[in-house]
Design an enzyme around this catalytic site. Structure first.
Site, short mmCIF file in Angstrom:
data_model
loop_
_atom_site.label_atom_id
_atom_site.label_comp_id
_atom_site.label_asym_id
_atom_site.label_seq_id
_atom_site.Cartn_x
_atom_site.Cartn_y
_atom_site.Cartn_z
N GLY B 33 -12.30 -10.12 -10.75
CA GLY B 33 -13.74 -10.35 -10.74
C GLY B 33 -14.23 -11.16 -11.93
CB CYS B 241 -18.75 -11.84 21.41
SG CYS B 241 -18.27 -13.54 21.81
CB CYS B 244 -14.36 -12.56 23.43
SG CYS B 244 -14.92 -11.83 21.88
CB CYS B 266 -16.68 -14.46 17.86
SG CYS B 266 -16.37 -12.94 18.76
CB CYS B 272 -14.12 -15.88 19.98
SG CYS B 272 -15.30 -15.62 21.30
#
Ligand SMILES: Nc1ncnc2c1ncn2[C@@H]1O[C@H](COP(=O)(O)OP(=O)(O)O)[C@@H](O)[C@H]1O
Ligand SMILES: [Mg+2]
Lengths: 262, 290
Positions: B33, B241, B244, B266, B272
C-alpha cells in the site's frame, strides 16, 4: 515552597529566541503558563508576537531555548526537541491553533460539519451520527445555525468563519489553545460579538490559552496575564489589570495611551 | 522470442530501467500500500493510456507469459488492443482474452470476475495514486500524513459524501486500508470490486505521470473505509446480465436503440462470453447465440 504546588505549569518557556538571518524575530523570552490561565501577548506590528507564538506552538523551530509542555504521559517535555510525530500528535489532540485568517485554519472546500468533525475523526471517531451531533452542538455553541451545517465556509461571513474555526479547534477539548489575532480583520461590531463568545468559552471550559493581539481591548477582556513585546523582547509582564492600569515601561505607557494603536 | 522485433529490447524497456522498476515493485510488495517513487520513462503512447501499467507489465514480463489486457472489463477497446499489440510486438509474448489462462493481466477500471489464482499478476493502470490528494493538495503534507498514519482526512471525505447525499456516494476509487496500515487508492475500479482485492494473485499498481508504484502481495488484508453506522456496501445494479443471466457480476448499462431501449450486460466480456458459451442465457440473449 514550590514543591508544595499540586500541579506544575502547563507550559514552561525558557529563554526562547528565533532569528531571521541577522534580524531578531524574538529573544530572551521566558514564562510559565498555569492550567486554566490565559496569557495575552501584545505589542505593535513587527514586535515578534507571531514569531513567538509559532515557536511555542511547534510551527517554527526556535534557534535557542526550550518550550516545555506538560504531556499526558511524560510530564514536562521539550516540544522543540521531541520527534515530529509526537509534536504533530500534540497538535491534533492537546493543542489547538486559531489563525488570524480563518481560511488558513479551515478547509474551505469542506462543509462546516466536516470542518468541525475533522479533529474528531483524526482521533478515531467512526460513527457518523455521533460526529454530526457533536458538530451540531458546537455550531450552536459558536452561534452558527444548525441549518448551515452542510454549507461550506466559503459561503460564510468573516465573523462566522472565525467562529467556525474556533468550534473546529475546541471540539476535542484541547488543553492549550494558541490564538493569533483572533479578532483581527473583522468589523468592530463583529469583533465585539466574537470576544463575548470567546470569553464565555474560556470561562465555561476553563481554557488555557495564549492570545496574541495588538488590540488591548482583547487582552483586557480575555487575559489573566500580559506580556508586552517590543523589538522581539518582552519589555513588561504582569497581571493584565496591573499592567494596563499602571504601566511601568515607557513603551507600555505609550501603548496604553493608545498613541501606538493601529 | 521468435516473433520479437529485433529493433526493440525485450518488452521495449532497457534492462537497467526494468531493474529500477523491479526494485520499486519489490519495495512496494515489502510495504503493501506504500507509494514507491520511480523514474517513469517516456513510453510510445500518451499519459492516460496506461503508461504506468505498461512499464510495470514490461518490468515483470518474461517470454513464457500469456498476456491479457482489459479496459473497463473489455478486451477489445482501442486502448486494450493497442497495449496488447505493443507487447506482442516488443516482447513476442502470447496473448489471450481468457482470464484463467493469462499470467499477466493489465487492467484499467476493473478486476476480472473470475477469481484470480496464485501465479497470476494483475497490473493496474493508475491515474492518481494519492487518495488524500483531493483534500490536501500538498505532496509534502500527504507524505507526512502517510508516514504518521494521519488518516482522519479520509473519513472527512466520506463524511462529506453522507452529508451531501445521505450515503457514501463514492462509487469508484473507493479508499481502502491495507494490512491495517497504509490507506490506498485502488485506482478507479468500481467499489463492487473492492472485496476482490483480497486475492491469491499479486497486484501491482503503476502511475506513469505521477511516477508511483504500489503493490499488494497475495492474500493481503484490504479493508474499505466506512463508518459504523454507514458500513461499506459494494453494491451493484440490482439486475442480472441480459446476455448471460449472471447475477453476481458487475454490469454496464448499454443503450441499444434510438428509442431509449437499454440493457444490462457484464462489463467483463470474457466472463460473459464464457458463460454464454456454456449455455447460460439472459433475458435479452438471442436464442440462437453460439
Ligand atoms: N519569515 C520571515 N522572514 C524574515 N523576517 C521575518 C519573518 N517573519 C517575521 N519577520 C520579522 O520578524 C519580526 C517579528 O515579526 P512578527 O513575529 O511577525 O511580529 P508581529 O506578529 O508582532 O507583527 C519583524 O521584524 C518581521 O519583519
Ligand atoms: Mg503577527
Amino acid at each position: 515552597m514550590s514543591n508544595l504546588q499540586e500541579s506544575g505549569p502547563l507550559l514552561s518557556v525558557r529563554d526562547v529566541a528565533k532569528f531571521y538571518g541577522a534580524r531578531v524575530g524574538c529573544r530572551d523570552v521566558s514564562f510559565d503558563l498555569w492550567p486554566g490561565e490565559v496569557m495575552g501577548i501584545v505589542g505593535e506590528s513587527g514586535s515578534g508576537k507571531t514569531t513567538l507564538l509559532n515557536c511555542l506552538a511547534g510551527q517554527l523551530t526556535p534557534d535557542h531555548g526550550e518550550v516545555l509542555f506538560d504531556t499526558r504521559t511524560d510530564g514536562l517535555k521539550d516540544t522543540v526537541r521531541m520527534s515530529e510525530p509526537e509534536r504533530r500528535m500534540l497538535r491534533r489532540t492537546d493543542w489547538a491553533f486559531v489563525h488570524q485568517h480563518a481560511h488558513e485554519g479551515l478547509r474551505m472546500n469542506v462543509s462546516a460539519g466536516g470542518n468541525v468533525g475533522e479533529r474528531l475523526m483524526a482521533v478515531g471517531a467512526r460513527n457518523y451520527g455521533q460526529i454530526r451531533e457533536e458538530a451540531l452542538d458546537w455550531l450552536g455553541r459558536v452561534e452558527i445555525s444548525g441549518e448551515r451545517i452542510d454549507d461550506r465556509p466559503s459561503a460564510f461571513s468573516g465573523g462566522m468563519r472565525q467562529r467556525l474555526q474556533i468550534a473546529r479547534n475546541l471540539v476535542t477539548g484541547p488543553r492549550l489553545v494558541f490564538m493569533d489575532e483572533p479578532t483581527g480583520g473583522l468589523d468592530v461590531s463583529v469583533q465585539a460579538r466574537l470576544l463575548d463568545l470567546l470569553r464565555g468559552l474560556v470561562r465555561e471550559m476553563g481554557l488555557s490559552a495564549i492570545i496574541v493581539t495588538h488590540d488591548l481591548a482583547v487582552v483586557r477582556l480575555l487575559a489573566d496575564r500580559l506580556m508586552v513585546m517590543k523589538g522581539g523582547e518582552v519589555v513588561e509582564a504582569g497581571l493584565t489589570d496591573q499592567v494596563l492600569d499602571d504601566p511601568q515601561h515607557g513603551y507600555t505607557q505609550l501603548l496604553v495611551s493608545s498613541v501606538l494603536q493601529v | 522470442m521468435d516473433g520479437q522485433d529485433q529493433a526493440y529490447n525485450f518488452a521495449y524497456l532497457d534492462e537497467q530501467t526494468k531493474r529500477m522498476i523491479r526494485r520499486a515493485i519489490l519495495k512496494g510488495l515489502a510495504v503493501p500500500g506504500y507509494q514507491v517513487p520511480f523514474a517513469s520513462r517516456e513510453m510510445p503512447m500518451p499519459y492516460g493510456w496506461g503508461t504506468g501499467g505498461v512499464q510495470v507489465s514490461a518490468a515483470v514480463m518474461v517470454p513464457e507469459d500469456r498476456f491479457k489486457v482489459i479496459d473497463q472489463g473489455a478486451d477489445d477497446t482501442t486502448n486494450a488492443v493497442s497495449i496488447r499489440k505493443f507487447f506482442e510486438k516488443t516482447a513476442g509474448v502470447a496473448v489471450t482474452e481468457r482470464t484463467g489462462e493469462a499470467t499477466v493481466i493489465q487492467t484499467r477500471h476493473r478486476i476480472p470476475e473470475e477469481e484470480l489464482g496464485e501465479g497470476q499478476v494483475l497490473v493496474y493502470q493508475v491515474p492518481i495514486p494519492e487518495p488524500l490528494r483531493f483534500l490536501e493538495p500538498s505532496e509534502v503534507e500527504t507524505r507526512k500524513m502517510h508516514a504518521l498514519e494521519e488518516y482522519g482526512l479520509m473519513h472527512v471525505k466520506l463524511y462529506e459524501d453522507i452529508a451531501r447525499h445521505g450515503a457514501i456516494s463514492t462509487a469508484y476509487a473507493y479508499p481502502v486500508k491495507v494490512e491495517g496500515r497504509y490507506v490506498m487508492d485502488p485506482s478507479p475500479i468500481p467499489k463492487f470490486d473492492n472485496p476482490k482485492m483480497e486475492m491469491a494473485a499479486v497486484q501491482l499498481f503503476g502511475a506513469g505521470r505521477e511516477q508511483r508504484i504500489y503493490a499488494l502481495p497475495p492474500y493481503t488484508k484490504v479493508v474499505s473505509l466506512d463508518f459504523e453506522d454507514h458500513p461499506f456496501d459494494p453494491s451493484k445494479a440490482d439486475h442480472p446480465c441480459d446476455l448471460c443471466g449472471a447475477e453476481d457480476s458487475y454490469l454496464d448499462e448499454v443503450i441499444v436503440d434510438d428509442a431509449g431501449g437499454r440493457m444490462f450486460v457484464c462489463s467483463d466480456t470474457d466472463y460473459c462470453g464464457t458463460r454464454q458459451a456454456n449455455g447460460h442465457r439472459g433475458a435479452l440473449a438471442a436464442e440462437d447465440a453460439a
